[in-house]
Write a protein that holds these residues in place. Structure first.
Motif, mmCIF file in Angstrom:
data_model
loop_
_atom_site.group_PDB
_atom_site.id
_atom_site.type_symbol
_atom_site.label_atom_id
_atom_site.label_comp_id
_atom_site.label_asym_id
_atom_site.label_seq_id
_atom_site.Cartn_x
_atom_site.Cartn_y
_atom_site.Cartn_z
ATOM 1 N N ILE A 156 0.831 -1.205 0.000
ATOM 2 C CA ILE A 156 0.000 0.000 0.000
ATOM 3 C C ILE A 156 0.863 1.252 0.000
ATOM 4 O O ILE A 156 0.599 2.216 -0.737
ATOM 5 C CB ILE A 156 -0.963 -0.012 1.206
ATOM 6 N N TRP A 159 2.518 1.672 -3.490
ATOM 7 C CA TRP A 159 1.552 2.099 -4.509
ATOM 8 C C TRP A 159 1.090 3.534 -4.274
ATOM 9 O O TRP A 159 0.900 4.293 -5.232
ATOM 10 C CB TRP A 159 0.366 1.141 -4.523
ATOM 11 N N ALA A 160 0.905 3.906 -3.018
ATOM 12 C CA ALA A 160 0.485 5.276 -2.718
ATOM 13 C C ALA A 160 1.566 6.274 -3.144
ATOM 14 O O ALA A 160 1.269 7.327 -3.738
ATOM 15 C CB ALA A 160 0.176 5.424 -1.232
ATOM 16 N N THR A 161 2.829 5.950 -2.861
ATOM 17 C CA THR A 161 3.938 6.826 -3.274
ATOM 18 C C THR A 161 4.007 6.920 -4.789
ATOM 19 O O THR A 161 4.240 7.998 -5.355
ATOM 20 C CB THR A 161 5.267 6.287 -2.716
ATOM 21 N N LEU A 163 1.514 6.605 -6.923
ATOM 22 C CA LEU A 163 0.408 7.433 -7.419
ATOM 23 C C LEU A 163 0.688 8.921 -7.230
ATOM 24 O O LEU A 163 0.433 9.736 -8.124
ATOM 25 C CB LEU A 163 -0.893 7.037 -6.713
ATOM 26 N N ILE A 164 1.227 9.276 -6.062
ATOM 27 C CA ILE A 164 1.541 10.692 -5.804
ATOM 28 C C ILE A 164 2.617 11.181 -6.772
ATOM 29 O O ILE A 164 2.495 12.253 -7.374
ATOM 30 C CB ILE A 164 1.990 10.884 -4.345
#
Length: 281
Positions: A156, A159-161, A163-164
């Motif tokens: 998570i 993937w979050a990094t 997307l940012i």
């Protein structure tokens, strides 16, 4: 069926317990937030922004980078570079689509190392391992819970990094190219294929280490050795000696998958309640 249902409930409870222990400890979650923000968002975004606006030929310390881009363009290793009109376009494209990719492997390795170093070694320091070993939970369920409690947050976070960074990269690149450039196939394979397997390999290795040592710091220091090959990969990518291409990422993922099976075999050999108790208590 009832036994399986009981083990599944125990698995979910153990995963929730470990994740709560992570969120309750600043020592654990703070580095996992700060480091990805630095290496996956702040630093790449700043470099992309500067590279998109500065006159690169006037900067003396950019000569080596421009020489690398010239060599990559001449050799046809990155065909897109030959169709770009300015040095700024070439370097921004190279940074966003190639150069920064290996940095994102550090994020799951770092997160997985911290989380799994806190697994059995952390239970020992908190004086909770003894009680956990005397519960009716099977050792397979216990090890699976430790792996999942580290794997889920690690993926998570990665993937979050991603997307940012993707949003920021496209915001910077769109005025230069007039189209959405990020991600390419390299990044898709990296995020969906290599990073989950890399996380799992690091987690399984660190679970074995954490199960045999007596403290969090010792487990974390031993698990941190995994970062060394990544530093070599980053250096090779920066100099253009080795580019992360789709076929190479597919091979890396396949090698990591084989390592997962080997480590799972080792975990099953260590998966004995008495062995774990004797090594920790």
């Amino acid at each position: 069926m009832n036994r399986n249902s009981h083990q599944n409930r125990a698995l979910r409870a153990l995963v929730r317990k470990d994740i709560r222990a992570i969120t309750a400890s600043v020592q654990l979650w703070l580095p996992m937030i700060i480091i990805p923000l630095i290496i996956g968002v702040t630093m790449p975004a700043a470099l992309l922004w500067l590279a998109s606006r500065l006159d690169l030929r006037e900067m003396g310390n950019m000569g080596a980078v421009l020489d690398t881009l010239d060599a990559l363009t001449a050799s046809g290793q990155i065909p897109q570079l030959a169709h770009m009109a300015t040095d700024n376009q070439r370097i921004v494209y190279y940074l966003a689509l190639y150069m920064f990719a290996p940095l994102f492997l550090i994020i799951p390795v770092m997160a997985s190392s911290i989380l799994t170093a806190n697994s059995f070694a952390g239970e020992k320091e908190r004086k909770t391992l003894e009680g956990l070993l005397f519960t009716p939970v099977s050792m397979n369920t216990l090890f699976t819970a430790k792996v999942l409690a580290a794997l889920i947050p690690s993926i998570i976070l990665s993937w979050a990094t991603f997307l940012i960074f993707g949003v920021i990269a496209n915001v910077i690149m769109y005025p230069m190219f007039g189209q959405i450039m990020f991600p390419n196939l390299n990044w898709i394979l990296l995020i969906l294929w290599v990073i989950p397997l890399c996380s799992l390999v690091v987690i399984l290795l660190n679970v074995l280490i954490s199960a045999k040592v007596r403290g969090f710091q010792e487990a974390y220091q031993l698990g941190g050795i995994v970062v060394l090959p990544l530093l070599a990969l980053i250096g090779a990518q920066a100099t253009g000696m080795l580019l992360l291409r789709p076929w190479l990422l597919a091979v890396i993922g396949a090698v990591l998958l084989c390592l997962c099976f080997v480590l799972l075999r080792l975990v099953s050999m260590w998966n004995r309640r008495q062995q774990l108790a004797e090594s920790q208590i």
